[in-house]
Design an enzyme around this catalytic site. Structure first.
Site, short mmCIF file in Angstrom:
data_model
loop_
_atom_site.label_atom_id
_atom_site.label_comp_id
_atom_site.label_asym_id
_atom_site.label_seq_id
_atom_site.Cartn_x
_atom_site.Cartn_y
_atom_site.Cartn_z
N ARG A 508 19.17 0.59 2.46
CA ARG A 508 20.15 -0.50 2.32
C ARG A 508 20.70 -0.65 0.91
O ARG A 508 21.87 -0.94 0.74
CB ARG A 508 19.49 -1.83 2.74
CG ARG A 508 19.01 -1.86 4.19
CD ARG A 508 18.26 -3.14 4.51
NE ARG A 508 17.10 -3.33 3.64
CZ ARG A 508 15.93 -2.70 3.82
NH1 ARG A 508 15.77 -1.85 4.82
NH2 ARG A 508 14.92 -2.92 3.00
N THR A 555 12.71 10.59 1.91
CA THR A 555 13.29 10.14 3.17
C THR A 555 13.24 11.29 4.16
O THR A 555 12.74 12.38 3.84
CB THR A 555 14.75 9.70 2.98
OG1 THR A 555 15.57 10.88 2.80
CG2 THR A 555 14.91 8.79 1.77
N VAL A 609 5.41 21.37 3.71
CA VAL A 609 4.39 22.04 4.53
C VAL A 609 3.01 21.63 4.02
O VAL A 609 2.68 21.85 2.86
CB VAL A 609 4.53 23.58 4.44
CG1 VAL A 609 3.46 24.26 5.30
CG2 VAL A 609 5.93 24.03 4.84
N GLY A 664 0.06 6.07 11.14
CA GLY A 664 1.03 6.64 10.20
C GLY A 664 1.08 8.14 10.14
O GLY A 664 1.62 8.72 9.19
N ASP A 678 8.99 19.77 14.33
CA ASP A 678 8.56 19.64 12.94
C ASP A 678 7.76 20.86 12.49
O ASP A 678 7.93 21.36 11.38
CB ASP A 678 7.72 18.37 12.80
CG ASP A 678 7.42 18.03 11.36
OD1 ASP A 678 8.39 17.91 10.58
OD2 ASP A 678 6.25 17.89 10.99
N LYS A 682 8.49 23.82 9.58
CA LYS A 682 7.54 24.19 8.55
C LYS A 682 7.31 25.71 8.50
O LYS A 682 7.29 26.31 7.43
CB LYS A 682 6.22 23.46 8.78
CG LYS A 682 6.32 21.96 8.56
CD LYS A 682 5.01 21.25 8.89
CE LYS A 682 5.11 19.75 8.67
NZ LYS A 682 3.86 19.03 9.02
#
Length: 814
Positions: A508, A555, A609, A664, A678, A682
Site C-alpha cells: 500500500r 515479496t 531455493v 506459515g 514452486d 526452484k
C-alpha cells in the site's frame, strides 16, 4: 611580525567582529601583527549585483545600496559605544554616498567597465577595515590603519591585476618599519594601478593580500581565520565524517584548492611558499581548535591520501578527428583560442593515439569556449579533418590529493573500484607525473555519492555505510527488520558496517528517508508514507543516489521484480527472496545476471531455493572451482515435506495442509506448493545456475493432486481436498506397505529437470528428512557416489530472513 587575515564570515556581524578584535589583540601581545580584513560576508556579491543592475538601467540598484548602508550602520551602532559612533557613522555615510554617485554614473551610461567595477567592489573592504579599526580604538588598543591601495602596486588589468612585487614589497616594508604600534589593520582584496586607480586581486583576493604582506615583511607566520577548523579531508557539507587535516604541504594545499577546497585560494600560497613561511588555517568561532598547518614539507599522512575535493559544474570539451594524428600544433591552437577568451582550463587529457584532446572548463565558460574553438578550427572542420567541438555538460571533477600516493601502488585501482562498485561513471581521468593528484570527471549528480565513497575508502577504515531498501514487510520482511535491528551494533563492531534501512514498502505505501529509519518503530513511518507507486519509488531511490545501496525484495510480486533491471543498471545491488525474476523467461534471467556483471553489482537470490540453506552459493562454489554437476536430487519444499511428514492417514490430508498454512510454511495460496509449481521454479533456478538455459515449460512436473482440487478459490480447494481424502490415503498406504515414505522430489539429470511425488525406501538419503527440512544431493565429478548433502530447515520466516540478511552482507562485502 605575523599576519592574520579574517574572512567575510568572521566579520559578518558586530558579535563576530568583537571576536576578531579579541583575537587580534591577543596576537599583538605576542608579536607585532598585521590584520587583513575582508568585506562583511555577502557584501562583495551585493556590490556586484548593484553595479549590474545599474548597468542594466534597473533602478533596483538603489535598494541594494540602501540595504548595504543600513547593514553597515547597524553593525557600527551595535559594535561601538555611543560616544565613539559619530565619526564612523559619518565615514560610512560618506562612502555610501560615493557608492551611490558611482552607480548613478553607471546607470546613466548603461555600462559597467572592469575599471569601474573594481572601484565599486573595493568599498566592501574599505568599510569593514575602518569599522574594525574603530572597534580597536573604542577598546583603547593602539593600532594603525593602512590603505592597501597605497601599498600594493599592480598593473592595470582590472578584475585580475598582477602584482608588482618589487614596488609592493618596498612600500609595505616602509609603511611598517619603525612604527610605534604593534597592531596594523588593512583592507584585503584592493590595490592600485600605477596611475593610482583602484584595482582588485581577483577571487580570494583578501587571502592574497595577507600573503603579500606576509611575504614582504618576512613574517614568522600567516594565519587565515575562517569559519571552519582548517582544511578538511573533504567538504563537510557533503561528507559528515570529514575531519580537519592537521598538517599539509603547500603543494597538496594548492592541489586541493585548485579543485574546489574553498578554504584557501591557490595564488595565496605563492608569496609565503617562496619564503618558507608557515600558514595556519584557523576557525574564528573555535579558536582553541588546532586548525591546519600548511608547510613546505608536511609529515607523512597515515591515510596516504591527504584529502578530497571537487569542483563543478564543469563542461568537458573534446576536439577530435583523424586530421590531428601526427600533425603538431593542435593543442597549442586550442589553448591559445581559449586563452584569447580568458577561459581557464581546469583539466587536460589526451588520447595516446593523438586522435582527440579533452579539456575541462567551468560550465559558464563552455559556450564561449565552444565558439572560440569552432572558429579557430573552422578550416579543418569544413573539410572533415576535424569534428566540431563536442561539449558535455553537467559534470564535475573529483580529485584525490596526497604527496604519498606516488610511493603506494594501487591507489588508482582503489579509486576506480570504489566508484565503479557504486555506479559512478568516469568520463575522463588526469594524473600528473608527480602523482600528487588523481582527477576524475564524473556527473555532477554523482558528486555527493562519489566523495562519500572515496572518503570511506581512504579515510574511514572504521565503518562503511550501507543503505538498504526493503520491499515487503510481512512475515519474512518483519523478521528481517527484527534481525537487522538486533544486529546493527554487532555489524558496526565486528564488520565495520553501518547498515541503515533507508526505505520500506508494502503493498500500500512506501517511505524513503536518507537519514535511515528507526528499526524499533518503523511501522508509523511506513503508515504515513506515500501511496505505493513502484516507478515513483525507484525514481526517488535513484535520485537519492546513495552509496552502497541494496534493494531487497521479500515479496512474491511480479511487479516488484520488474524494477530489478533499472536498479542493476544504476549499480544498485538486488537481493531477491522473490522467485519471480530468477524463474521468469530465461532471457530475462540472463539479462539480469548480465546487468549485474556489466554494472559491477550483485543480483543475489540464495533464498529462492532452500530458504536460509546455502544451496545456490554451494553450487556456485563447486562450478567456480572446476567441478561439474552430474545430477542433482532434492526435496525443495518445506511445505510438502512438512505435509508428508505429518500425514499418517489418521488425520485428513486437508487438515494437515491447513496446519502447514497456519504455521506459515505455505504460500498464501497453498496450491502453489501442492501443485509442485514452486518446486518446479526452484529446480529451474538450480538448473540455470548449473549452466542449463531451461524454461519453466521444460520442467517435467508430475502432479499428485486430482484436477478438481485446482478449480475455484482457496476455500474450494480445501473442500476438494476433503472430498478426495481416499486418493491421498491410498498414496500413503501404498508407500507405507513397502516401508517407504512419500517425498516430493526434484531432480536434474543431464540438463533435464523433473519434479513429482515419489515413495522412497529407507536407504535413500532423502528418506529421513524431518519436519519442514529441505535437502539437496549434489552428485558431481568430485562426489560421484557419495553426494555432497546440504540439509536443514527449508521454510519458515526466521530462517528465510536470515538467508536474505546473509545475501545483503554478501552484496556489500564482496
Amino acid at each position: 611580525m605575523q599576519v592574520l587575515k579574517f574572512g567575510g564570515s568572521s566579520v559578518a556581524s558586530a558579535p563576530n567582529i568583537s571576536r576578531v578584535l579579541e583575537l587580534a589583540e591577543a596576537a599583538a601581545r605576542q608579536q607585532p601583527t598585521v590584520v587583513i580584513v575582508s568585506a562583511l560576508g555577502g557584501v562583495t556579491d551585493a556590490l556586484i549585483r548593484a553595479g549590474r543592475l545599474a548597468a542594466a538601467a534597473d533602478a533596483g540598484y538603489r535598494e541594494q545600496l540602501r540595504e548595504l548602508e543600513q547593514r553597515h550602520l547597524a553593525v557600527v551602532r551595535e559594535l561601538l559605544p555611543l560616544a565613539g559612533q559619530s565619526g564612523v557613522l559619518s565615514f560610512v555615510k560618506t562612502h555610501c554616498n560615493e557608492l551611490e554617485g558611482l552607480c548613478q554614473g553607471v546607470f546613466a551610461l548603461g555600462e559597467l567597465s572592469a575599471r569601474t567595477l573594481d572601484r565599486l567592489v573595493s568599498y566592501g573592504e574599505l568599510l569593514s577595515s575602518q569599522v574594525v579599526a574603530a572597534g580597536l580604538a573604542a577598546r583603547g588598543t593602539a593600532h594603525q590603519w593602512l590603505d592597501s591601495r597605497q601599498l600594493i602596486r599592480t598593473d592595470a588589468r582590472y578584475g585580475h591585476a598582477t602584482v608588482d612585487f618589487a614596488t609592493t614589497n618596498a612600500q609595505i616594508q616602509a609603511a611598517v618599519s619603525g612604527a610605534e604600534v604593534a597592531l596594523y589593520v588593512a583592507p584585503g582584496f584592493v590595490a592600485a594601478a600605477p596611475d593610482g586607480s583602484t584595482t582588485t586581486l581577483g577571487r580570494g583576493g583578501s587571502d592574497y593580500t595577507a600573503a603579500i604582506f606576509a611575504g614582504a615583511l618576512g613574517a614568522s607566520r600567516l594565519e587565515i581565520w575562517t569559519d571552519v577548523s582548517g582544511m578538511m579531508t573533504a567538504d563537510p557539507r557533503l561528507v559528515r565524517a570529514a575531519r580537519p587535516i592537521p598538517r599539509i604541504s603547500y603543494q597538496e594545499a594548492m592541489e586541493l584548492s585548485h579543485f574546489g577546497a574553498k578554504v584557501l585560494y591557490p595564488p595565496t600560497i605563492q608569496p609565503v611558499m617562496q619564503r618558507d613561511i608557515p600558514l595556519w588555517i584557523k576557525n574564528t568561532f573555535a579558536p582553541e581548535d588546532a586548525g591546519t598547518l600548511v608547510e613546505v614539507a608536511a609529515p607523512a599522512s597515515p591515510a596516504i591520501v591527504r584529502g578530497l575535493s571537487s569542483i563543478g559544474p564543469v563542461a568537458l570539451l573534446r576536439l577530435e578527428g583523424s586530421g590531428m594524428v601526427g600533425i603538431p600544433g593542435f593543442s597549442r591552437r586550442l589553448f591559445a583560442a581559449l586563452a584569447q577568451e580568458q577561459i581557464n582550463v581546469i583539466l587536460i587529457t589526451q588520447s595516446s593515439s593523438e586522435h582527440s584532446i579533452s579539456v575541462a572548463v567551468r560550465a559558464a565558460d563552455a559556450p564561449r569556449a565552444r565558439r572560440a574553438a569552432d572558429a579557430e578550427f573552422a578550416p579543418e572542420i569544413g573539410v572533415g579533418r576535424l569534428d566540431p567541438l563536442y561539449c558535455e555538460d553537467e559534470l564535475a571533477i573529483v580529485a584525490l590529493v596526497g604527496e604519498q600516493m606516488k610511493n603506494h601502488p594501487g591507489i588508482s585501482g582503489r579509486l576506480f573500484g570504489a566508484l565503479g562498485q557504486n555506479g559512478v561513471n568516469i568520463r575522463a581521468i588526469a594524473q600528473g607525473s608527480s602523482e600528487k593528484n588523481i582527477s576524475t570527471v564524473i556527473r555532477q549528480h554523482d558528486v555527493r555519492k562519489a566523495i562519500n565513497v572515496l572518503h570511506e575508502t581512504f579515510f574511514e577504515a572504521t565503518t562503511r555505510q550501507v543503505n538498504v531498501v526493503i520491499a515487503g514487510t510481512g512475515n519474512v520482511g518483519g523478521k528481517l527488520l527484527e534481525q537487522l535491528a538486533r544486529q546493527q551494533p554487532w555489524l558496526r563492531e565486528k564488520l565495520r558496517l553501518n547498515l541503515r534501512v533507508v526505505g520500506l514498502a508494502n503493498s500500500r505505501q512506501f517511505v524513503l528517508d536518507e537519514e535511515g529509519l528507526d528499526l524499533t518503530s518503523w511501522q508509523p513511518a511506513l503508515a504515513a508514507g506515500q501511496p505505493l507507486n513502484l516507478p515513483a519509488l525507484t525514481e526517488q531511490l535513484l535520485a537519492l543516489n546513495l552509496r552502497n545501496t541494496v534493494f531487497v525484495d521479500v515479496t512474491a510480486s511480479a511487479d516488484v521484480a520488474q524494477v530489478y533491471a533499472g536498479l542493476l543498471a544504476r549499480s544498485v545491488a538486488v537481493v531477491a527472496c522473490n522467485k519471480v525474476a530468477a524463474s521468469s523467461e530465461y532471457e530475462n534471467y540472463a539479462r539480469l545476471k548480465a546487468l549485474a556483471q556489466e554494472f559491477n553489482t550483485h543480483f543475489l537470490f540464495e533464498t529462492n531455493v532452500g530458504a536460509g540453506l546455502p544451496v545456490i552459493g554451494t553450487l556456485g562454489d563447486l562450478l567456480r572451482s572446476g567441478d561439474e554437476v552430474q545430477r542433482l536430487e532434492a526435496v525443495l519444499s518445506g511445505t510438502l515435506n512438512f505435509v508428508f511428514n505429518n500425514y499418517d492417514g489418521l488425520r485428513p490430508f486437508a487438515e494437515v495442509v491447513r496446519q502447514a498454512q497456519a504455521e506459515g510454511y505455505t504460500e498464501p495460496d497453498p496450491r502453489l506448493d501442492l501443485t509442485g509449481v514452486d518446486v518446479a521454479r526452484k529446480i529451474l533456478i538450480l538448473a540455470r545456475e548449473a549452466g542449463y538455459p531451461l524454461q519453466i515449460s521444460e520442467v517435467n512436473n508430475q502432479p499428485f493432486l486430482p484436477p478438481a482440487c485446482l478449480e475455484g478459490d482457496v476455500p474450494a480447494f480445501y473442500e476438494q481436498l476433503a472430498l478426495h481424502e481416499p486418493h491421498f490415503r491410498a498414496l500413503y498406504d501404498a508407500a507405507a506397505a513397502r516401508g517407504e515414505k512419500l517425498r516430493f522430489v526434484a531432480s536434474l539429470t543431464d540438463g533435464r529437470a523433473r519434479v513429482g511425488l515419489q515413495a522412497l525406501p529407507p536407504s535413500h538419503d532423502l528418506y529421513s528428512l524431518q519436519g519442514k527440512d529441505n535437502a539437496v544431493l549434489f552428485y558431481t565429478n568430485r562426489y560421484p557416489e557419495q553426494p555432497l548433502v546440504i540439509k536443514g530447515a527449508g521454510a519458515g520466516a526466521e530462517v528465510t530472513a536470515s538467508g536474505v540478511f546473509a545475501d545483503v552482507l554478501r552484496a556489500v562485502q564482496s
